[in-house]
Design a protein around this motif. Structure first.
Motif, PDB file in Angstrom:
ATOM      1  N   LYS A 253       8.170 -16.953   0.121  1.00 31.21           N
ATOM      2  CA  LYS A 253       6.535 -18.295   0.879  1.00 31.21           C
ATOM      3  C   LYS A 253       5.526 -16.634   1.105  1.00 31.21           C
ATOM      4  N   THR A 254       6.298 -15.407   1.498  1.00 34.39           N
ATOM      5  CA  THR A 254       5.200 -14.072   2.033  1.00 34.39           C
ATOM      6  C   THR A 254       4.325 -13.539   1.110  1.00 34.39           C
ATOM      7  N   MET A 255       5.619 -13.837  -0.584  1.00 37.20           N
ATOM      8  CA  MET A 255       4.873 -12.994  -1.438  1.00 37.20           C
ATOM      9  C   MET A 255       4.150 -13.883  -2.421  1.00 37.20           C
ATOM     10  N   GLU A 256       4.036 -15.068  -2.366  1.00 36.68           N
ATOM     11  CA  GLU A 256       3.146 -16.171  -3.230  1.00 36.68           C
ATOM     12  C   GLU A 256       2.537 -16.026  -2.411  1.00 36.68           C
ATOM     13  N   VAL A 257       2.381 -16.398  -0.987  1.00 41.80           N
ATOM     14  CA  VAL A 257       0.713 -16.194  -0.299  1.00 41.80           C
ATOM     15  C   VAL A 257       0.669 -14.605  -0.911  1.00 41.80           C
ATOM     16  N   VAL A 258       0.755 -13.538  -0.693  1.00 39.78           N
ATOM     17  CA  VAL A 258      -0.283 -11.801  -0.408  1.00 39.78           C
ATOM     18  C   VAL A 258      -0.743 -12.361  -2.288  1.00 39.78           C
ATOM     19  N   GLY A 259       0.507 -11.851  -2.957  1.00 35.81           N
ATOM     20  CA  GLY A 259       0.146 -12.225  -4.542  1.00 35.81           C
ATOM     21  C   GLY A 259       0.243 -10.338  -4.685  1.00 35.81           C
ATOM     22  N   PRO A 260       0.061 -10.374  -5.667  1.00 36.72           N
ATOM     23  CA  PRO A 260       0.712  -8.939  -5.874  1.00 36.72           C
ATOM     24  C   PRO A 260      -0.161  -7.681  -5.954  1.00 36.72           C
ATOM     25  N   ASP A 261      -1.087  -7.693  -5.556  1.00 37.59           N
ATOM     26  CA  ASP A 261      -2.115  -6.770  -4.908  1.00 37.59           C
ATOM     27  C   ASP A 261      -2.120  -6.505  -3.753  1.00 37.59           C
ATOM     28  N   THR A 262      -0.578  -5.933  -3.013  1.00 41.71           N
ATOM     29  CA  THR A 262      -0.580  -6.081  -1.769  1.00 41.71           C
ATOM     30  C   THR A 262       0.244  -4.607  -1.632  1.00 41.71           C
ATOM     31  N   ILE A 263       0.136  -4.013  -0.806  1.00 37.49           N
ATOM     32  CA  ILE A 263       1.496  -2.937  -0.400  1.00 37.49           C
ATOM     33  C   ILE A 263       2.281  -3.301   0.717  1.00 37.49           C
ATOM     34  N   ILE A 264       3.551  -2.715   0.305  1.00 35.17           N
ATOM     35  CA  ILE A 264       4.884  -3.562   1.537  1.00 35.17           C
ATOM     36  C   ILE A 264       5.006  -2.399   2.379  1.00 35.17           C
ATOM     37  N   VAL A 265       5.487  -2.256   2.964  1.00 33.56           N
ATOM     38  CA  VAL A 265       6.652  -1.670   4.184  1.00 33.56           C
ATOM     39  C   VAL A 265       7.263  -2.161   5.051  1.00 33.56           C
ATOM     40  N   ILE A 266       8.801  -1.929   4.346  1.00 34.41           N
ATOM     41  CA  ILE A 266       9.619  -2.554   4.932  1.00 34.41           C
ATOM     42  C   ILE A 266      10.412  -1.227   6.294  1.00 34.41           C
TER      43      ILE A 266
ATOM     44  N   GLY B 243     -11.953   3.823  -0.701  1.00 31.11           N
ATOM     45  CA  GLY B 243     -13.073   2.690  -0.777  1.00 31.11           C
ATOM     46  C   GLY B 243     -12.651   1.180  -0.656  1.00 31.11           C
ATOM     47  N   ASN B 244     -11.135   1.293  -1.014  1.00 29.45           N
ATOM     48  CA  ASN B 244     -10.335   0.236  -1.688  1.00 29.45           C
ATOM     49  C   ASN B 244     -10.041  -1.257  -0.188  1.00 29.45           C
ATOM     50  N   THR B 245     -10.750  -2.153  -0.315  1.00 28.86           N
ATOM     51  CA  THR B 245     -10.723  -2.775   0.521  1.00 28.86           C
ATOM     52  C   THR B 245     -10.219  -4.532   0.333  1.00 28.86           C
ATOM     53  N   HIS B 246      -9.923  -4.521  -0.896  1.00 27.97           N
ATOM     54  CA  HIS B 246      -9.299  -5.646  -2.157  1.00 27.97           C
ATOM     55  C   HIS B 246      -7.318  -5.492  -1.301  1.00 27.97           C
ATOM     56  N   THR B 247      -6.980  -5.229  -1.380  1.00 29.14           N
ATOM     57  CA  THR B 247      -5.775  -4.915  -0.930  1.00 29.14           C
ATOM     58  C   THR B 247      -4.970  -4.694   0.331  1.00 29.14           C
ATOM     59  N   THR B 248      -4.271  -5.722   0.295  1.00 31.90           N
ATOM     60  CA  THR B 248      -3.292  -6.221   1.639  1.00 31.90           C
ATOM     61  C   THR B 248      -2.569  -4.972   1.776  1.00 31.90           C
ATOM     62  N   VAL B 249      -2.323  -4.417   2.946  1.00 37.95           N
ATOM     63  CA  VAL B 249      -1.035  -4.130   3.444  1.00 37.95           C
ATOM     64  C   VAL B 249      -0.120  -4.752   4.664  1.00 37.95           C
ATOM     65  N   LEU B 250       0.438  -4.864   4.115  1.00 40.32           N
ATOM     66  CA  LEU B 250       2.176  -5.610   5.254  1.00 40.32           C
ATOM     67  C   LEU B 250       3.110  -5.151   5.452  1.00 40.32           C
ATOM     68  N   GLY B 251       3.273  -5.236   6.766  1.00 36.72           N
ATOM     69  CA  GLY B 251       4.234  -4.573   7.933  1.00 36.72           C
ATOM     70  C   GLY B 251       5.280  -6.013   7.811  1.00 36.72           C
ATOM     71  N   PHE B 252       6.732  -5.594   7.413  1.00 38.53           N
ATOM     72  CA  PHE B 252       7.294  -6.524   7.225  1.00 38.53           C
ATOM     73  C   PHE B 252       8.816  -6.175   7.999  1.00 38.53           C
TER      74      PHE B 252
ATOM     75  N   LYS C 127      -4.240 -17.106   6.307  1.00 37.98           N
ATOM     76  CA  LYS C 127      -5.473 -16.710   7.677  1.00 37.98           C
ATOM     77  C   LYS C 127      -4.518 -15.366   8.343  1.00 37.98           C
ATOM     78  N   ALA C 128      -3.783 -14.830   7.958  1.00 35.87           N
ATOM     79  CA  ALA C 128      -3.098 -13.490   8.377  1.00 35.87           C
ATOM     80  C   ALA C 128      -3.507 -13.046   7.713  1.00 35.87           C
ATOM     81  N   LYS C 129      -3.786 -12.861   6.168  1.00 36.94           N
ATOM     82  CA  LYS C 129      -3.731 -12.347   5.169  1.00 36.94           C
ATOM     83  C   LYS C 129      -5.937 -11.869   5.116  1.00 36.94           C
TER      84      LYS C 129
ATOM     85  N   ASP D 166      -6.386  -2.081  12.993  1.00 36.81           N
ATOM     86  CA  ASP D 166      -6.295  -1.832  11.315  1.00 36.81           C
ATOM     87  C   ASP D 166      -6.043  -2.668  10.899  1.00 36.81           C
ATOM     88  N   ARG D 167      -6.584  -2.703   9.713  1.00 36.56           N
ATOM     89  CA  ARG D 167      -6.635  -4.454   9.123  1.00 36.56           C
ATOM     90  C   ARG D 167      -5.040  -4.523   8.173  1.00 36.56           C
ATOM     91  N   VAL D 168      -4.000  -3.949   8.999  1.00 33.01           N
ATOM     92  CA  VAL D 168      -2.731  -4.448   8.359  1.00 33.01           C
ATOM     93  C   VAL D 168      -2.343  -6.225   8.934  1.00 33.01           C
TER      94      VAL D 168
END
Lengths: 294, 99
Positions: free
Chosen positions: A30-43, A87-96, A190-192, A118-120
């Protein structure tokens, strides 16, 4: 560069080695459905590390890295800073991370990230113990639950991550549950889009650690909300909304009766635990109402 | 064991990569974990897509035009039984897997 060897409908592989009935797997999808492919994930290492993969095999189609248990949030902050420098503002950074990597070991770096602003986007899947290493008790384990390190039942209460997050005055923090996937997705959205650090704390039934029939995962998530053991609320710039405002709570046995980790309790102790949970629900929700800035 | 790791790590260090890097997107054959399989009573199915949304492995697909409207990919279905419990019409049942 990245070979897609097996087809998948979404961004997550179908053949993932999460246990049957795992709540985490559903949350990840469900998280991946919401954040989409433009994301960097930290696990961090933990159950979620199955998605970052083994050796040369990966389980996610998006970019990501596996860090140490204690520095998930710090690494996510670093990635955000690097993206900002580009200058990249569109990519979401996701901590999981799980409850161990968030509430125990990763708490100081998480606090640092909240404090810096930080916008994470940070998702904590809370399965209430260290499930990946064999069910050791964590600070998120609820009172009276039996784990391998607390065989007679944990004596202390569960740590309150939301209050810690809210004390940092972050733009968005919420608790969520698997019982209502639309609500979960709305909160993730909303979190994104929050302008700063955001936290989603998701209650995750774990068939292996909680010792129940895998088919009951969603039922138990629902029972936890209906009995008041898990309180759904969100915090948006000072305003607190309680999502499950109940006047009457369900019988505690619908939640703890189905789990092996509460099996050592006798009927009297179960009623006592039920009373504790009930009292906690009403005092906690009234406290939240007073805290809210309308 | 150490030697096993050393060889690929030397190759990676030349390219300034300090750890293992995933290069394949793969799927394990989780279908063979299954001891029970879901069976759908198609006549009672209302195609509400609840099972599709709640399936942790995301292997259920609703095909509204087909006779067998619930398609389950048994290559990956772990047989956890969540679909049987979330179905509002209780039209999915678990039956023992026969191979």
């Amino acid at each position: 560069m990245y070979d897609i060897k097996h087809e998948a409908k979404g961004l997550v592989t179908h053949g993932n080695s999460a246990c049957a009935g795992c709540g985490l797997e559903l949350i990840m999808r469900k998280t991946m459905e919401v954040v989409g492919p433009d994301t960097i994930i930290v696990i961090p290492p933990g159950c979620a590390a199955m998605f970052s993969g083994f050796g040369k095999e990966g389980g996610l189609k998006i970019a990501g890295c596996q860090m140490n248990l204690e520095n998930t949030a710090a690494c996510a902050s670093g990635i955000r800073a690097a993206l900002n420098a580009q200058g990249n503002t569109h990519t979401t950074v996701l901590g999981f991370a799980g409850d161990g990597g968030t509430l125990d070991i990763g708490l100081q770096s998480l606090s640092g990230m909240f404090e810096r602003g930080d916008r994470v986007m940070y998702v904590c899947y809370d399965n209430e113990a260290y499930m990946n290493t064999g069910v050791q008790g964590s600070s998120a384990t609820p009172a009276s639950a039996s784990t391998t390190t607390t065989p007679g039942g944990k004596t202390s209460q569960k740590k309150d991550l939301m209050m810690i997050a809210m004390a940092h005055r972050i733009p968005y923090a919420a608790t969520a549950s698997l019982q209502n996937l639309n609500d979960l997705k709305k909160k993730l959205e909303k979190a994104k889009n929050a302008n700063g650090p955001s936290l989603v704390h998701v209650h995750t039934p774990c068939p292996t650690g909680w010792r129940f029939n895998p088919a009951l995962s969603i039922e138990l998530a629902r029972a936890a909300v209906r009995t008041g053991a898990w309180i759904l609320y969100e915090y948006e710039n000072g305003k607190i909304t309680i999502n499950n405002k109940l006047t009457e709570l369900a019988e505690i046995d619908t939640y703890i009766g189905k789990q092996g980790r509460f099996k050592h309790l006798n009927a009297e102790q179960k009623t006592e635990l039920g009373k504790q949970i009930k009292d906690n629900y009403f005092t906690y929700t009234s406290m939240l109402e007073r805290m809210s800035i309308h | 064991m150490e030697k096993q790791q050393e060889q690929p790590m030397k190759m990676l260090k030349k390219r300034n990569v300090l750890g293992p890097v995933a290069t394949d997107f793969t799927a394990a054959n989780t279908g063979n974990w299954r001891i029970e399989r879901p069976e759908v009573d198609y006549s009672r199915c209302s195609k509400c897509r609840t099972c599709e949304r709640y399936c942790p492995t995301n292997v259920i697909e609703i095909r509204p035009d087909d006779q067998e409207c619930v398609y389950i990919n048994f290559d990956y279905c772990k047989g956890c039984g969540i679909c049987t419990n979330v179905c509002p019409r209780q039209c999915i049942q678990l039956i023992p897997e026969v191979r």
